[in-house]
Design an enzyme around this catalytic site. Structure first.
Site, PDB file in Angstrom:
ATOM      1  N   ARG A  20      40.655  31.819  49.711  1.00 10.29           N
ATOM      2  CA  ARG A  20      41.726  32.627  49.136  1.00 10.29           C
ATOM      3  C   ARG A  20      42.695  33.162  50.167  1.00 10.29           C
ATOM      4  O   ARG A  20      43.761  33.672  49.840  1.00 10.29           O
ATOM      5  CB  ARG A  20      41.137  33.784  48.320  1.00 10.29           C
ATOM      6  CG  ARG A  20      40.216  34.670  49.124  1.00 10.29           C
ATOM      7  CD  ARG A  20      39.506  35.650  48.238  1.00 10.29           C
ATOM      8  NE  ARG A  20      40.351  36.772  47.908  1.00 10.29           N
ATOM      9  CZ  ARG A  20      39.906  37.908  47.399  1.00 10.29           C
ATOM     10  NH1 ARG A  20      38.620  38.042  47.136  1.00 10.29           N
ATOM     11  NH2 ARG A  20      40.713  38.894  47.129  1.00 10.29           N
ATOM     12  N   ARG A  42      31.822  49.679  42.594  1.00  7.10           N
ATOM     13  CA  ARG A  42      31.200  48.544  43.269  1.00  7.10           C
ATOM     14  C   ARG A  42      30.644  49.011  44.606  1.00  7.10           C
ATOM     15  O   ARG A  42      31.362  49.644  45.383  1.00  7.10           O
ATOM     16  CB  ARG A  42      32.241  47.441  43.512  1.00  7.10           C
ATOM     17  CG  ARG A  42      31.668  46.259  44.298  1.00  7.10           C
ATOM     18  CD  ARG A  42      32.678  45.148  44.429  1.00  7.10           C
ATOM     19  NE  ARG A  42      33.728  45.479  45.383  1.00  7.10           N
ATOM     20  CZ  ARG A  42      34.827  44.748  45.548  1.00  7.10           C
ATOM     21  NH1 ARG A  42      35.036  43.693  44.805  1.00  7.10           N
ATOM     22  NH2 ARG A  42      35.725  45.101  46.433  1.00  7.10           N
ATOM     23  N   GLU A  90      31.016  36.330  40.592  1.00  2.00           N
ATOM     24  CA  GLU A  90      32.060  35.796  41.475  1.00  2.00           C
ATOM     25  C   GLU A  90      31.699  34.402  41.958  1.00  2.00           C
ATOM     26  O   GLU A  90      32.495  33.723  42.585  1.00  2.00           O
ATOM     27  CB  GLU A  90      32.216  36.705  42.704  1.00  2.00           C
ATOM     28  CG  GLU A  90      32.650  38.106  42.364  1.00  2.00           C
ATOM     29  CD  GLU A  90      32.558  39.027  43.568  1.00  2.00           C
ATOM     30  OE1 GLU A  90      33.596  39.358  44.127  1.00  2.00           O
ATOM     31  OE2 GLU A  90      31.430  39.405  43.938  1.00  2.00           O
ATOM     32  N   HIS A  99      47.006  38.911  50.761  1.00  2.00           N
ATOM     33  CA  HIS A  99      47.096  40.361  50.877  1.00  2.00           C
ATOM     34  C   HIS A  99      48.481  40.870  50.497  1.00  2.00           C
ATOM     35  O   HIS A  99      48.625  41.924  49.900  1.00  2.00           O
ATOM     36  CB  HIS A  99      46.704  40.808  52.287  1.00  2.00           C
ATOM     37  CG  HIS A  99      45.238  40.664  52.520  1.00  2.00           C
ATOM     38  ND1 HIS A  99      44.688  40.334  53.731  1.00  2.00           N
ATOM     39  CD2 HIS A  99      44.206  40.765  51.668  1.00  2.00           C
ATOM     40  CE1 HIS A  99      43.383  40.252  53.615  1.00  2.00           C
ATOM     41  NE2 HIS A  99      43.059  40.505  52.371  1.00  2.00           N
ATOM     42  N   ARG A 113      36.619  50.219  44.476  1.00  2.00           N
ATOM     43  CA  ARG A 113      36.164  49.608  45.732  1.00  2.00           C
ATOM     44  C   ARG A 113      35.790  50.714  46.697  1.00  2.00           C
ATOM     45  O   ARG A 113      36.564  51.653  46.888  1.00  2.00           O
ATOM     46  CB  ARG A 113      37.284  48.776  46.362  1.00  2.00           C
ATOM     47  CG  ARG A 113      37.898  47.746  45.446  1.00  2.00           C
ATOM     48  CD  ARG A 113      38.952  46.953  46.217  1.00  2.00           C
ATOM     49  NE  ARG A 113      39.755  46.144  45.317  1.00  2.00           N
ATOM     50  CZ  ARG A 113      40.902  46.535  44.766  1.00  2.00           C
ATOM     51  NH1 ARG A 113      41.391  47.728  45.057  1.00  2.00           N
ATOM     52  NH2 ARG A 113      41.549  45.746  43.963  1.00  2.00           N
ATOM     53  N   CYS A 156      37.631  42.066  36.318  1.00  2.09           N
ATOM     54  CA  CYS A 156      38.269  42.977  37.272  1.00  2.09           C
ATOM     55  C   CYS A 156      38.862  42.185  38.409  1.00  2.09           C
ATOM     56  O   CYS A 156      38.602  42.438  39.555  1.00  2.09           O
ATOM     57  CB  CYS A 156      37.288  44.014  37.799  1.00  2.09           C
ATOM     58  SG  CYS A 156      35.958  43.286  38.745  1.00  2.09           S
ATOM     59  N   ASN A 161      39.241  36.542  41.460  1.00  2.00           N
ATOM     60  CA  ASN A 161      39.757  35.994  42.727  1.00  2.00           C
ATOM     61  C   ASN A 161      38.688  35.183  43.439  1.00  2.00           C
ATOM     62  O   ASN A 161      38.908  34.051  43.853  1.00  2.00           O
ATOM     63  CB  ASN A 161      40.222  37.117  43.664  1.00  2.00           C
ATOM     64  CG  ASN A 161      41.390  37.870  43.086  1.00  2.00           C
ATOM     65  OD1 ASN A 161      42.051  37.393  42.181  1.00  2.00           O
ATOM     66  ND2 ASN A 161      41.639  39.058  43.603  1.00  2.00           N
ATOM     67  N   ASP A 162      37.511  35.796  43.621  1.00  2.00           N
ATOM     68  CA  ASP A 162      36.446  35.072  44.306  1.00  2.00           C
ATOM     69  C   ASP A 162      35.891  33.950  43.435  1.00  2.00           C
ATOM     70  O   ASP A 162      35.574  32.879  43.947  1.00  2.00           O
ATOM     71  CB  ASP A 162      35.327  36.023  44.745  1.00  2.00           C
ATOM     72  CG  ASP A 162      35.606  36.612  46.128  1.00  2.00           C
ATOM     73  OD1 ASP A 162      36.221  35.893  46.953  1.00  2.00           O
ATOM     74  OD2 ASP A 162      35.221  37.762  46.389  1.00  2.00           O
TER      75      ASP A 162
END
Lengths: 560, 88
Positions: free
Chosen positions: A445, A322, A411, A184, A286, A482, A434-435
């Site tokens: 993560r 999303r 993902e 984060h 998001r 993304c 990321n995922d």
């Protein structure tokens, strides 16, 4: 001179003196005091008064709304009711540290129990309490330091609240000992364009006042740099400032191939800034902000108003929204409150929405209504798709409720591996790197201990992206990226070489990525991609792409 | 000793800025001032923690008791503070 390595966030460079963030204090031990209650009372009152004075001074310096907040905190430190609570505990023979801790804790409980706004003030009390106890123990105050001059902040890691309140006029750069590229701290640093290096394990050896160069582009902290090194770093800072001030053009490769550069946004508030930085639309909006912290889902009308605001700001442009991505590290009680041992592998994303379909139906209805009322080009996608069947479920429902363009996020490795069939069942795919990295590398993560595995440069991740890119090209459907990977300028070129047709990132990364893409033709990008794909691991892939890139630029510069 | 009841004017009730302004004024008045929310126990009006922990909202009625000093002037100015909307 000493060099410390870590993971650089963004391409920035900073130079300045270090100020370390103190570690949180442990709870003071409850033991009888060696002093009499009067003497302990004097100690407590002196420290409470010093902290109140500091808070008032900080308020005067900050001005505006912060002044009121800090003045209120100063009053809390010297509150007569609180001092009564402290005195009563000292009479029982407790130490000043323990009495202060308990007195603040009693009010903390009271406020936390009231919920809402008051519960937020409970965190203020923790902060004041820690400051007073630190003063009693003659230790540095916890939290983000405020030395009164610009500095490079060195911390073990930052809480989201710390990162959110960083004074960007004072914090030149950020170095954390823990944390990976998708922590984060890293995401927030990227969002706020803070020059940052995370996971710099050896940074714990840096001392207050040392001058350092924070070179995020190379993941390097240079301590005790030479005047020449400082001059070179300052030249780079000036160069980047010039790059950011350059006129904004649409994203394109050197041969003119268009690669739309889009923004990742978490609320409609960021729209103007994203446009200013040259976003050609939104690649990932998001919607969690509408739901997190709420006891129930917002109404269709409330949601529609937010979506309308966003779509109006991007009139005539593409906006990819999303649907709610909750679960795992973003739990929502009204969606799923069951305990899960492995929430990242649990009922999250589309799985959770399917479980509570009314929430998904309402969100899609609100989106379709906002789309009908505005001129933007709305695309809607579902998170955490693992199967073709889930793809059909989502696109079917989206179309039924009036969404024109419905797609999925890739993902999971499963979605990437059957991308041809997934894409056949929807309008587009967007790869969440990321995922996808987390699931491909089986590395949580959020876990610092496996952060080194969280690298989208890993050829296994790149191979999956290449598969999706090839499937998209085969049937003529767009494949966007993304994730944080798109914000890495060289990796961005590699991703285009792997078949990505658009890139979406934090607006702060747009200028660097735009400049990088302009250096390579489509065939160059494919060369970079092949070099990275053929490597053994993430570090080797990055090195191979870098070496192929410098060859390309050298050849071009040598040409007449 | 003087006593008066007033309705809270601030849109978001008696916390944060309005509570700070009120308790600052109560502390500076030199008088002993207590505040009680309808039916509740009186708390020290100079204690910001005491005041905000009452959870006093817009439109709530509170009773002020002032003891000592220039009671009527103190009461007038504190009532004025409570009935003004500081969140505007």
């Amino acid at each position: 001179m000493m060099e410390i390595t870590g993971t650089g966030i963004g391409q920035g460079v900073a130079v300045g003196p270090i100020v370390r963030m103190a570690e949180p204090l442990p709870e003071p031990v409850d033991r009888p005091s060696d002093l009499d209650p009067e003497r302990e009372g004097e100690r407590a009152k002196a420290s409470l008064s010093v902290v109140a004075h500091e808070l008032t001074e900080r308020g005067a310096r900050a001005g505006g709304a912060a002044k009121d907040v800090l003045e209120a905190q100063a009053m809390m430190a010297e509150d007569p009711s609180l001092i009564d609570e402290v005195t009563a505990r000292l009479a029982d023979g407790k130490t000043a540290e323990r009495a202060v801790f308990e007195a603040f804790a009693s009010y903390r409980e009271l406020l936390a129990g009231m919920g809402g706004y008051m519960a937020e003030r409970a965190a203020d009390l923790d902060d004041i309490s820690q400051r007073v106890i630190a003063h009693l123990l003659k230790l540095p105050a916890p939290g983000v330091p405020d030395p009164g001059h610009p500095f490079v902040l060195v911390a073990r890691d930052l809480a989201p609240a710390d990162t959110a309140t960083l004074d960007l006029d004072q914090v030149l750069g950020l170095v954390t000992v823990d944390g990976g590229p998708t922590s984060h701290t890293a995401i927030l640093a990227r969002e706020k364009s803070i020059v940052a290096i995370v996971g710099a394990a050896d940074a714990s050896g840096l001392a207050d006042g040392d001058t350092v160069i924070v070179d995020a582009a190379n993941g390097l902290v240079v301590s005790g740099p030479s005047p020449d090194e400082i001059a070179a770093a300052e030249a780079r800072i000036a160069e980047r400032a010039a790059l950011e001030a350059a006129p904004v053009t649409p994203g394109a490769l050197a041969d003119g191939t268009a690669v739309p550069l889009l923004a990742n946004l978490g609320s409609a508030d960021g729209a103007a800034e994203a446009l200013r930085l040259g976003a050609e639309g939104v690649g990932l909006f998001r919607t969690e902000f509408l739901f997190l912290g709420a006891d129930t889902a917002p109404s269709v009308t409330e949601q529609q108003a937010q979506y309308t605001r966003l779509l109006t700001a991007f009139a005539g442009r593409k906006v990819v929204v999303r649907v709610l991505d909750a679960g795992a590290d973003k739990p929502l009680a009204f969606l799923n409150d069951a305990h899960e041992d492995n929430p990242a592998l649990g009922l999250r994303g589309i799985r959770a929405l399917r479980h509570a379909e009314v929430i998904l139906r309402e969100q899609l209805t609100a989106l379709a209504a906002a789309d009908a009322a505005t001129d933007a080009d709305l695309w809607v996608m579902a998170p955490m798709i693992a199967t073709v069947e889930e793809t059909r479920y989502f696109t079917g429902l989206a179309k039924e409720l009036g969404i024109r363009v419905a797609g999925v996020m890739v993902e999971t490795p499963s979605a990437a591996l059957v991308a041809d069939r997934v894409l056949a069942a929807c309008d587009f795919a967007s790869i969440g790197t990321n995922d996808l990295t987390q699931y491909t590398m089986a590395a949580d993560r959020l876990l610092g201990t496996v952060a080194t595995l969280q690298d989208p440069w890993h050829p296994a991740v790149l191979r999956l992206i290449a598969d999706v890119g090839a499937a998209g090209a085969e049937i003529g459907k767009p494949v966007g990226i993304c994730g944080e990977a798109a914000a890495d300028p060289l990796l961005a070129a590699v991703l285009v070489g792997l078949g990505a047709t658009s890139l979406s990132m934090s607006p702060s990364a747009l200028a660097d990525v735009r400049a990088s893409l302009a250096r390579y033709s489509l065939s160059d990008a494919k060369t970079l991609a092949q070099a990275a794909l053929a490597a053994e691991g993430a570090a080797e892939a990055r090195a191979a792409a870098q070496s192929a890139a410098s060859e390309i630029t050298t050849v071009r510069e040598a040409a007449p | 000793m003087l006593e008066r009841t007033v309705r809270i004017g601030s849109t978001h009730g008696l916390h944060a800025r309005p509570a700070k302004l009120f308790t600052q004024a109560a502390a500076a008045s030199g008088a002993t001032v207590t505040l009680s929310k309808s039916g509740g126990d009186p708390v020290n009006a100079a204690s910001i923690l005491g005041v905000i922990s009452q959870g006093i909202d817009h439109g709530d009625e509170v009773t002020l008791v002032v003891d000592g000093g220039d009671e009527s002037a103190v009461l007038d100015s504190l009532i004025e503070l409570l009935s003004t909307d500081h969140d505007e």
